[in-house]
Each structure stands twice: as C-alpha cells, then as structure tokens.
Design a protein around this motif. Structure first.
Motif, PDB file in Angstrom:
ATOM      1  N   UNK A 102       5.362   3.820  -4.338  1.00  0.00           N
ATOM      2  CA  UNK A 102       4.738   2.463  -4.051  1.00  0.00           C
ATOM      3  C   UNK A 102       3.573   2.631  -3.072  1.00  0.00           C
ATOM      4  N   UNK A 103       3.482   3.240  -2.146  1.00  0.00           N
ATOM      5  CA  UNK A 103       2.502   3.450  -1.298  1.00  0.00           C
ATOM      6  C   UNK A 103       1.362   4.335  -1.731  1.00  0.00           C
ATOM      7  N   UNK A 104       1.664   5.154  -2.548  1.00  0.00           N
ATOM      8  CA  UNK A 104       0.625   6.078  -3.101  1.00  0.00           C
ATOM      9  C   UNK A 104      -0.108   5.485  -4.222  1.00  0.00           C
ATOM     10  N   UNK A 105       0.580   4.384  -5.013  1.00  0.00           N
ATOM     11  CA  UNK A 105      -0.060   3.723  -5.883  1.00  0.00           C
ATOM     12  C   UNK A 105      -0.555   2.374  -5.796  1.00  0.00           C
ATOM     13  N   UNK A 106      -0.468   1.950  -4.613  1.00  0.00           N
ATOM     14  CA  UNK A 106      -0.849   0.466  -4.052  1.00  0.00           C
ATOM     15  C   UNK A 106       0.062  -0.516  -4.660  1.00  0.00           C
ATOM     16  N   UNK A 107       1.318  -0.600  -4.884  1.00  0.00           N
ATOM     17  CA  UNK A 107       2.263  -1.507  -5.381  1.00  0.00           C
ATOM     18  C   UNK A 107       2.468  -2.633  -4.202  1.00  0.00           C
ATOM     19  N   UNK A 108       2.385  -3.800  -4.941  1.00  0.00           N
ATOM     20  CA  UNK A 108       2.545  -4.743  -3.530  1.00  0.00           C
ATOM     21  C   UNK A 108       3.799  -5.411  -4.140  1.00  0.00           C
ATOM     22  N   UNK A 109       4.381  -5.264  -4.943  1.00  0.00           N
ATOM     23  CA  UNK A 109       5.758  -5.959  -5.494  1.00  0.00           C
ATOM     24  C   UNK A 109       6.681  -5.022  -5.913  1.00  0.00           C
ATOM     25  N   UNK A 110       6.841  -4.139  -4.955  1.00  0.00           N
ATOM     26  CA  UNK A 110       8.303  -3.277  -5.196  1.00  0.00           C
ATOM     27  C   UNK A 110       9.242  -4.186  -5.246  1.00  0.00           C
ATOM     28  N   UNK A 111       9.445  -5.190  -4.382  1.00  0.00           N
ATOM     29  CA  UNK A 111      10.721  -6.175  -4.228  1.00  0.00           C
ATOM     30  C   UNK A 111      10.943  -6.518  -5.684  1.00  0.00           C
ATOM     31  N   UNK A 112      10.016  -7.182  -6.499  1.00  0.00           N
ATOM     32  CA  UNK A 112      10.020  -7.673  -7.848  1.00  0.00           C
ATOM     33  C   UNK A 112      10.913  -6.766  -8.841  1.00  0.00           C
ATOM     34  N   UNK A 113      10.086  -5.484  -8.713  1.00  0.00           N
ATOM     35  CA  UNK A 113      10.816  -4.296  -9.584  1.00  0.00           C
ATOM     36  C   UNK A 113      12.300  -4.271  -9.174  1.00  0.00           C
TER      37      UNK A 113
END
Ligand SMILES: Nc1ncnc2c1ncn2[C@@H]1O[C@H](COP(=O)(O)OP(=O)(O)OP(=O)(O)O)[C@@H](O)[C@H]1O
Ligand SMILES: [Mg+2]
Length: 232
Positions: A102-113
């Motif tokens: 997630x940090x590499x790909x700039x994901x802001x909603x990991x919790x949602x996944x």
C-alpha cells in the motif's frame, strides 16, 4: 473499458490464442472466462497483462493502447493481476505485507480492502501461517491495492471447497460494486461463474466460442458441445 482485437499468441507451433476479439464494457462487473484445459485462458490473461507477447492484435484499456507496454506500466495505469502465494515474503504478518504494498502504490483505503475481504481476523498473523482459503483473499487484497480499474484473476478459487468458492465470489462481486473495479476471472468452477459473472466468454482451442450473459452462454449448443457437455 477493455477492447481486445484480433489477438494471437503462439508458442512455437502451438497457436495458444487464435484471433481473439473481446469487449468488456461496464466497470464494476465480473467477466468470467471458461473453457477446457489448454483452451488459452491463462495465455489470454498473460497477453492482457503483458506477460505474453502477442504475435498479432491489440489490447486497449479506456482507449489507451497497451500493446507492448511493460507490466509495471500497466499496473500504474490501472490494471492489476492477483499475486501468487510465492510472492508473499516469509516472516511478515498479513498487515505488514499489505501495508508494504500500500505504501508503494499510494493506497489510502487499505482498511476498506481488509474489511471488504473479511481479513480482520488474520490481519496480525504471519502471512505464511494462515489457511489456504484466507491466503486466496490476501492475493485478491494485494491486487486491489492502488485502486486498479481492472483486476485479472486466474483460477482464484482453485483448491477451495464449494462453500469457500461461493464466499470468495460473493466478496468479489461486492468489491466490484463498491470500488467500481472490474474483474476478469478465469475459473473452472462453472457454477460459480454462471452465478456471479455478468458476462462470460468461452474459449476453446485458442478461439472465442461465444461471449454473453450466463443464460445465453449456458444454452449455447456450441458451448455445450465444446465444454459443458451433460453438466448443462
Ligand atoms: N509457456 C508456454 N510454452 C509453450 N506452450 C505453452 C506455454 N503456455 C501455454 N502453452 C500452450 O498453449 C496452450 C494454451 O495454454 P493455456 O495455459 O493458456 O491454457 P488454459 O486454458 O489456461 O488451460 P488450463 O485450464 O489447463 O489452465 C496449450 O496448448 C499450452 O500447452
Ligand atoms: Mg490456465
């Protein structure tokens, strides 16, 4: 959103894909790919994601020609493929794995996944210690990081029980709707594909037998002859 035109892939004298044409219109839907062993299903996924080089034809996503673009470029432009278990780093927890990507790909909603895939109960366990069924959902979670528009899953339910397969497809359908992500799913579990996919393409001997809605495909005499047989 995805247009495949006259796609051909050969391995030596084997024509793994022979003039495949396919259109996937809507976003947030599941498109199933079925067909007998050796039909070219994995080759089609490889050609779409850039792991196999077409000898002819084009793949376009939202009007952009992807032909010849490297895998990493496609990932940045919204196309992801499920990872295999082997891509999981030994010793890291599920959380550490997902947070790293997630940090590499700039994901802001990991919790949602994590919530959508019911991974809460295994989140802090070592990734290489969890049950196979949970592992398959982690593969899908990894592919969803970075908000891809399209994910490609090659036999996501392989090795799962019927109950686990239904649960996996329920999660996939919900995710497709909630996140507006489309999925192309190669799957041998025909019942799951007919139940959960809006569109289905049948491949045989590297060619498209038909593409259509489940009811249409299930009653197609060419599909019954090539693949479904008495199961239909
Ligand atoms: N790397 C390769 N080198 C040579 N031939 C290959 C290679 N990959 C696939 N093939 C051949 O291409 C054809 C299509 O294979 P592919 O793996 O795409 O089928 P599939 O529909 O995914 O089958 P399965 O249901 O068994 O996974 C087969 O004849 C296969 O033997
Ligand atoms: Mg395959």
């Amino acid at each position: 959103m995805l247009e495949i035109e006259n796609l051909c892939v050969s391995y030596g004298s084997v024509r793994a894909l022979d003039d495949v044409n396919l259109r996937m219109a809507s976003s947030g839907s599941l498109h199933g790919i079925i067909g007998p062993n050796g039909a070219g299903k994995s080759t089609l996924m490889d050609a779409i994601t850039g792991r196999a080089t077409p000898t002819r034809g084009r793949v376009r996503m939202n009007g952009v020609d992807l032909t010849g673009r490297p895998v990493a470029w496609r990932r940045r432009h919204g196309m992801a493929r499920s990872f295999q278990r082997t891509s999981i780093f030994a010793g890291l927890s599920v959380r550490e794995q997902l947070e790293l990507v997630a940090s590499q790909l700039g994901e802001r909603d990991l919790q949602g996944i994590v919530d959508a895939l019911d991974l809460g109960a295994v989140y802090d366990l070592p990734a290489d210690s969890i049950a196979y069924g949970d592992q398959r959902r982690i593969d899908i979670a990894l592919s969803l990081i970075g908000h891809p528009k399209l994910i490609l899953l090659d036999e996501p339910a392989a090795g799962l029980s019927t109950v686990e397969t239904v649960s996996l497809f329920e999660h996939l359908s919900a995710l497709a709707r909630q996140r507006g992500v489309s999925a192309i799913v190669v799957e041998h579990d025909v019942d799951a594909v007919f139940r959960f996919c809006e569109q289905i393409t049948v491949l045989d001997l590297g060619r498209v037998v038909t593409t259509g809605e489940p009811a249409q495909v299930r009653s197609d005499s060419r599909v019954i002859a090539a693949y479904l047989g008495s199961a239909a």
